[in-house]
Every structure is written in C-alpha cells, then in structure tokens.
Design a protein around this motif. Sequence first.
Motif, PDB file in Angstrom:
ATOM      1  N   ASN A 421       0.862  -1.187   0.000  1.00 11.43           N
ATOM      2  CA  ASN A 421       0.000   0.000   0.000  1.00 11.43           C
ATOM      3  C   ASN A 421       0.893   1.229   0.000  1.00 11.43           C
ATOM      4  O   ASN A 421       1.722   1.429   0.897  1.00 11.43           O
ATOM      5  CB  ASN A 421      -0.901   0.026   1.237  1.00 11.43           C
ATOM      6  CG  ASN A 421      -1.842   1.216   1.214  1.00 11.43           C
ATOM      7  OD1 ASN A 421      -2.963   1.131   0.733  1.00 11.43           O
ATOM      8  ND2 ASN A 421      -1.398   2.375   1.728  1.00 11.43           N
ATOM      9  N   ILE A 422       0.761   2.053  -1.018  1.00 13.04           N
ATOM     10  CA  ILE A 422       1.567   3.270  -1.161  1.00 13.04           C
ATOM     11  C   ILE A 422       0.654   4.477  -1.035  1.00 13.04           C
ATOM     12  O   ILE A 422      -0.398   4.532  -1.689  1.00 13.04           O
ATOM     13  CB  ILE A 422       2.292   3.279  -2.521  1.00 13.04           C
ATOM     14  CG1 ILE A 422       3.288   2.112  -2.588  1.00 13.04           C
ATOM     15  CG2 ILE A 422       3.018   4.602  -2.744  1.00 13.04           C
ATOM     16  CD1 ILE A 422       4.009   2.004  -3.913  1.00 13.04           C
ATOM     17  N   PRO A 423       1.019   5.464  -0.204  1.00 18.64           N
ATOM     18  CA  PRO A 423       0.177   6.665  -0.080  1.00 18.64           C
ATOM     19  C   PRO A 423       0.007   7.365  -1.421  1.00 18.64           C
ATOM     20  O   PRO A 423       0.933   7.387  -2.250  1.00 18.64           O
ATOM     21  CB  PRO A 423       0.960   7.541   0.907  1.00 18.64           C
ATOM     22  CG  PRO A 423       1.859   6.609   1.642  1.00 18.64           C
ATOM     23  CD  PRO A 423       2.202   5.521   0.671  1.00 18.64           C
ATOM     24  N   LEU A 424      -1.157   7.938  -1.640  1.00 24.47           N
ATOM     25  CA  LEU A 424      -1.448   8.593  -2.914  1.00 24.47           C
ATOM     26  C   LEU A 424      -0.453   9.698  -3.237  1.00 24.47           C
ATOM     27  O   LEU A 424      -0.132   9.934  -4.404  1.00 24.47           O
ATOM     28  CB  LEU A 424      -2.870   9.166  -2.891  1.00 24.47           C
ATOM     29  CG  LEU A 424      -3.999   8.155  -3.099  1.00 24.47           C
ATOM     30  CD1 LEU A 424      -5.341   8.752  -2.690  1.00 24.47           C
ATOM     31  CD2 LEU A 424      -4.031   7.667  -4.534  1.00 24.47           C
ATOM     32  N   TYR A 425       0.052  10.372  -2.203  1.00 26.81           N
ATOM     33  CA  TYR A 425       0.984  11.468  -2.483  1.00 26.81           C
ATOM     34  C   TYR A 425       2.365  10.969  -2.935  1.00 26.81           C
ATOM     35  O   TYR A 425       3.219  11.769  -3.302  1.00 26.81           O
ATOM     36  CB  TYR A 425       1.126  12.407  -1.278  1.00 26.81           C
ATOM     37  CG  TYR A 425       1.329  11.740   0.063  1.00 26.81           C
ATOM     38  CD1 TYR A 425       2.515  11.077   0.374  1.00 26.81           C
ATOM     39  CD2 TYR A 425       0.331  11.787   1.039  1.00 26.81           C
ATOM     40  CE1 TYR A 425       2.704  10.471   1.599  1.00 26.81           C
ATOM     41  CE2 TYR A 425       0.512  11.174   2.278  1.00 26.81           C
ATOM     42  CZ  TYR A 425       1.699  10.528   2.553  1.00 26.81           C
ATOM     43  OH  TYR A 425       1.888   9.933   3.780  1.00 26.81           O
ATOM     44  N   ALA A 426       2.584   9.650  -2.917  1.00 27.43           N
ATOM     45  CA  ALA A 426       3.863   9.101  -3.370  1.00 27.43           C
ATOM     46  C   ALA A 426       3.767   8.469  -4.754  1.00 27.43           C
ATOM     47  O   ALA A 426       4.692   7.790  -5.192  1.00 27.43           O
ATOM     48  CB  ALA A 426       4.374   8.075  -2.362  1.00 27.43           C
ATOM     49  N   VAL A 427       2.662   8.690  -5.469  1.00 24.25           N
ATOM     50  CA  VAL A 427       2.497   8.114  -6.808  1.00 24.25           C
ATOM     51  C   VAL A 427       3.609   8.570  -7.745  1.00 24.25           C
ATOM     52  O   VAL A 427       4.180   7.770  -8.499  1.00 24.25           O
ATOM     53  CB  VAL A 427       1.122   8.490  -7.404  1.00 24.25           C
ATOM     54  CG1 VAL A 427       1.062   8.149  -8.879  1.00 24.25           C
ATOM     55  CG2 VAL A 427       0.006   7.767  -6.666  1.00 24.25           C
ATOM     56  N   ASP A 428       3.948   9.846  -7.720  1.00 21.15           N
ATOM     57  CA  ASP A 428       4.960  10.367  -8.638  1.00 21.15           C
ATOM     58  C   ASP A 428       6.326   9.737  -8.362  1.00 21.15           C
ATOM     59  O   ASP A 428       7.072   9.409  -9.279  1.00 21.15           O
ATOM     60  CB  ASP A 428       5.036  11.894  -8.520  1.00 21.15           C
ATOM     61  CG  ASP A 428       5.778  12.528  -9.687  1.00 21.15           C
ATOM     62  OD1 ASP A 428       5.978  11.837 -10.708  1.00 21.15           O
ATOM     63  OD2 ASP A 428       6.147  13.703  -9.586  1.00 21.15           O
ATOM     64  N   SER A 429       6.652   9.565  -7.086  1.00 18.25           N
ATOM     65  CA  SER A 429       7.926   8.918  -6.748  1.00 18.25           C
ATOM     66  C   SER A 429       7.923   7.463  -7.181  1.00 18.25           C
ATOM     67  O   SER A 429       8.959   6.936  -7.627  1.00 18.25           O
ATOM     68  CB  SER A 429       8.176   9.047  -5.241  1.00 18.25           C
ATOM     69  OG  SER A 429       8.307  10.402  -4.859  1.00 18.25           O
ATOM     70  N   TYR A 430       6.776   6.799  -7.080  1.00 22.21           N
ATOM     71  CA  TYR A 430       6.672   5.409  -7.520  1.00 22.21           C
ATOM     72  C   TYR A 430       6.928   5.304  -9.026  1.00 22.21           C
ATOM     73  O   TYR A 430       7.667   4.425  -9.475  1.00 22.21           O
ATOM     74  CB  TYR A 430       5.299   4.845  -7.180  1.00 22.21           C
ATOM     75  CG  TYR A 430       5.037   3.481  -7.802  1.00 22.21           C
ATOM     76  CD1 TYR A 430       5.619   2.339  -7.269  1.00 22.21           C
ATOM     77  CD2 TYR A 430       4.206   3.352  -8.906  1.00 22.21           C
ATOM     78  CE1 TYR A 430       5.389   1.087  -7.827  1.00 22.21           C
ATOM     79  CE2 TYR A 430       3.971   2.111  -9.466  1.00 22.21           C
ATOM     80  CZ  TYR A 430       4.560   0.974  -8.940  1.00 22.21           C
ATOM     81  OH  TYR A 430       4.343  -0.251  -9.504  1.00 22.21           O
ATOM     82  N   ARG A 431       6.340   6.218  -9.801  1.00 20.20           N
ATOM     83  CA  ARG A 431       6.533   6.140 -11.250  1.00 20.20           C
ATOM     84  C   ARG A 431       7.980   6.472 -11.613  1.00 20.20           C
ATOM     85  O   ARG A 431       8.527   5.921 -12.584  1.00 20.20           O
ATOM     86  CB  ARG A 431       5.566   7.067 -11.978  1.00 20.20           C
ATOM     87  CG  ARG A 431       5.923   8.520 -11.949  1.00 20.20           C
ATOM     88  CD  ARG A 431       5.105   9.391 -12.887  1.00 20.20           C
ATOM     89  NE  ARG A 431       5.740  10.694 -12.966  1.00 20.20           N
ATOM     90  CZ  ARG A 431       6.666  11.014 -13.849  1.00 20.20           C
ATOM     91  NH1 ARG A 431       7.061  10.143 -14.741  1.00 20.20           N
ATOM     92  NH2 ARG A 431       7.215  12.205 -13.849  1.00 20.20           N
ATOM     93  N   THR A 432       8.637   7.354 -10.842  1.00 12.78           N
ATOM     94  CA  THR A 432      10.048   7.646 -11.085  1.00 12.78           C
ATOM     95  C   THR A 432      10.898   6.396 -10.858  1.00 12.78           C
ATOM     96  O   THR A 432      11.844   6.109 -11.603  1.00 12.78           O
ATOM     97  CB  THR A 432      10.531   8.791 -10.178  1.00 12.78           C
ATOM     98  OG1 THR A 432       9.718   9.943 -10.414  1.00 12.78           O
ATOM     99  CG2 THR A 432      11.978   9.137 -10.453  1.00 12.78           C
ATOM    100  N   GLU A 433      10.552   5.657  -9.805  1.00 15.45           N
ATOM    101  CA  GLU A 433      11.253   4.409  -9.526  1.00 15.45           C
ATOM    102  C   GLU A 433      11.070   3.429 -10.682  1.00 15.45           C
ATOM    103  O   GLU A 433      12.011   2.731 -11.080  1.00 15.45           O
ATOM    104  CB  GLU A 433      10.723   3.804  -8.227  1.00 15.45           C
ATOM    105  CG  GLU A 433      11.431   2.512  -7.813  1.00 15.45           C
ATOM    106  CD  GLU A 433      10.807   1.903  -6.568  1.00 15.45           C
ATOM    107  OE1 GLU A 433      11.541   1.206  -5.842  1.00 15.45           O
ATOM    108  OE2 GLU A 433       9.591   2.095  -6.345  1.00 15.45           O
ATOM    109  N   LEU A 434       9.867   3.390 -11.254  1.00 12.30           N
ATOM    110  CA  LEU A 434       9.618   2.518 -12.405  1.00 12.30           C
ATOM    111  C   LEU A 434      10.508   2.897 -13.585  1.00 12.30           C
ATOM    112  O   LEU A 434      11.067   2.040 -14.260  1.00 12.30           O
ATOM    113  CB  LEU A 434       8.153   2.606 -12.822  1.00 12.30           C
ATOM    114  CG  LEU A 434       7.117   1.823 -12.033  1.00 12.30           C
ATOM    115  CD1 LEU A 434       5.726   2.161 -12.523  1.00 12.30           C
ATOM    116  CD2 LEU A 434       7.365   0.333 -12.130  1.00 12.30           C
TER     117      LEU A 434
END
Length: 437
Positions: A421-434
């Motif tokens: 579960n990833i907080p919604l405010y960390a979506v951009d960081s998640y996509r950067t990691e991708l």
Amino acid sequence: MERTIYQDLLKWKNNPDRKPLILLGARQVGKTFILKEFGDREFDNFIYVNCHKDTFALNLFRNFDVERIVTELERYNETDVVAGKTLLFFDEIQEIPNAIASLKYFCEDYRSLHVVAAGSLLGISLRSEESFPVGKVNMMKMFPMTFNEFLLANGRNKLVELLNSYDWEAMSSMNEILTEYLRQYYFVGGMPEAVSKYIETKDVKQVRRIQKEILDTYYYDMSKHTKTQIQRIHQVWNNIPAQLSKENKKFFYGDIKKGARSKDYEMALQWLIDAGLIYKVEKCKQPTAPLKFYADSSAFKLYLLDCGLLACMSEANPNSMLLNENAFVEFKGAFTENYVLQHLKATKDVSVFYYSKDNSTMEIDFLLQNEEKVVPIEVKASVNVKSKSLSLFVNEDFKDRKFKAIRFSLKPFTDQEWMKNIPLYAVDSYRTELSNS
C-alpha cells in the motif's frame, strides 16, 4: 518552474549521437517555456523561431538547403550560429509546410548543430501530406506538471526529497501536510499557468478562470482542425466527467446519447487521443506480458490529461475540494483514479491497461507493464481500503503468477507479502522508480 524533463534535455544535449529533437505534448503543458529556459541556461545563444506568428518563417522552408536556412537565420537575428554553442528552436513547427520534413536534412547535413522543435501532438500527426523524418529525429513527450513538480513549484523541495527517499516512517510524520498539498493538486492540477497563478495569488477564482481559458483553447483547436467531426468530438469530450463518475468507469457510447454506436464516434475519440487531451485505457483479457497481445479495444475507460481540468469541467466546488476530504471521494473517486492514471501515463516505457473478469464484478483498476513485469494496481480514494477484487486476483485467480500488487490510498505505507500500500501522495515517486528500474 522546475520540470523533471529538463534532465532529459541535458542528456540529449550531451549525447554525441543526438538528432534534431521534437518535443511533443498537448497545448499549454509548458513546451515553449522549458525549451526557452533550456536555451538560455545551456547555450551561449539561441535562435527562437515561432512558426505560427513569425512572418519571416513563412518562406524559410521553401527548400531543404540547410546551409541557406542557417544563413538566413543568422542575418535575420544578427547572430552567428555556432555548432555546440547555439540552440536553434522552431516553435509550433507543425504550422508551416515542410518545416517538420526539414529536420531530416538538419540531421544529415548539420548533425553537430543543436536543433529542437516543439509542436502539438495533433498538429504534427495531421501533417500527413508531407514526409515525416522517420529515424532522423529524437522525440520526447511532455505532460502536465506532476505532483512532485507541483511541490517543487511551491518551494517544498525537502518534501520532494523525502518522497523520493522512500523513508516511509519519516513520510508518515508529514502525512497531514502532504495530504493537504495533494488536495490542492486535485483542484489546481498540473497545467503550468494554473499552478503559477495559484502559487502567486492563492485565488481559486483566478485559477478556475485560467483552467476555463485552457479548455476554451482546446475547443478552438477542435474547431480549427476538423469540421465534419466537431459535434461528435464535443459530445465525447463533454461526456467524460459523467462517465468517470460511474461506479463502473468503462466508457459506453450509449451514455453520450441514446442509440449511439462505436462506429459513429471512433474518429472523434481518436482525434482527442491524437491531440493528447484524453487517455484511453483498454481492457486486457489476460494479465500476461506483453499485455498488448491481450488487449480488448472494444472495452475501455477514458481519462483527461489533467485532474485540475477534470475538476473544472465537472464544475466541482473549489471550497469543497480544498477544505475537506470531498476531493478524494467525489464522483466515486473519479479525481483520484484520474490523478493516478495521468502519472502512470507520464512514465517512460510503461503500458497501462485494466482488467475485469467476465460475468463478475471483479475489476482491477490498472494493469501496468514495465518491461516483462506485470503489476496489478488498485486505487482507493479514502482510508477505506477493502481490496476484495485485488486479493482474489493475486491470491486465487492468478496465484501461480506470484504477482506483487500495488494499492494507492490515503493510508500509510504497508508491505504485505502479496501487496504494497503506497500513499497517494507518493504516486509520482513510484513512477520515477519505475522509470529508473
């Protein structure tokens, strides 16, 4: 305002094998601004040519003699063009015949010169009467500002560093302020002019006025580029907020008007996709890479390029969005799903689909493919995070695949064996990691 695409531009500049660069994107996402800033910062001088407004440019591409073109630019601008030190920037390149085609000859005859061009996705795709310089140009796509870029524009660099650190414990201590900024982003969105006005004034009426002006610009483009499909384009475009407000967000032509059929609206739909104004997410019949092999083009969802424009089109009350939790759950989570999708679509080398099981209510909001890896994604607009469909998908129906699912929600980070579960405010960081994986 700081944009992450700037680092990609630097890599292009320093690449010895670079070709002329075309920066593509919908109108108003900041293409001209970032390329002018790039020219000012990184080159001794740069020549800017607006192919829409500059009458000098009308006769510039009468033939493909690159040496002549450069000489005329030097004389007109009273400056020398020096390879490695000069940036040549053709803005709105789609507006003049042969301008796009000329980039082939810049690549072949003047490879050492840094040449960039900006244009709308739609305008360039409509230049079918001239040859596109396939294999002779580099291309980048630009999108509205992401949430992290929104934080940077607000001067919250340390918060962005925190989000990119994946220090989830430290992030939890900043949960309240990050959620507050996320609420603001849902309303403002990522169109640079709207972001700038919000930071300058905090006046929601002025922000909404700018958003309406941007939407008016899109309406003008619809009328400018097509006559036969204009009514149907408007119908599809105006119907998207209502379609997203449904529990089942699958797009139904019959919801546009009674008796509407796909063949009546396919061209209108494709026009909006080509213009970069909407994203089409198709159903995937099997969660197996490559997902495109299993795509069902007859079943799909439509999203807008920007959640702020969605708020404007929906006439969502600014105070309702900014002062309480309504922004996250309004319209059955439409803003939240659109927010997540627009960030996923801005991720390099990633394909996005959705999955639903026949004769069942089970649905996975998004299936993401990153290289050979398939990631099931669920989006929750609140702290109520029952994930029955996701659990069935991962732990029963496709147990042998050993998927590691992602759930985006307002809850803090948790890592279970089968799901993060990833907080919604960390979506951009998640996509950067991708992008970096």
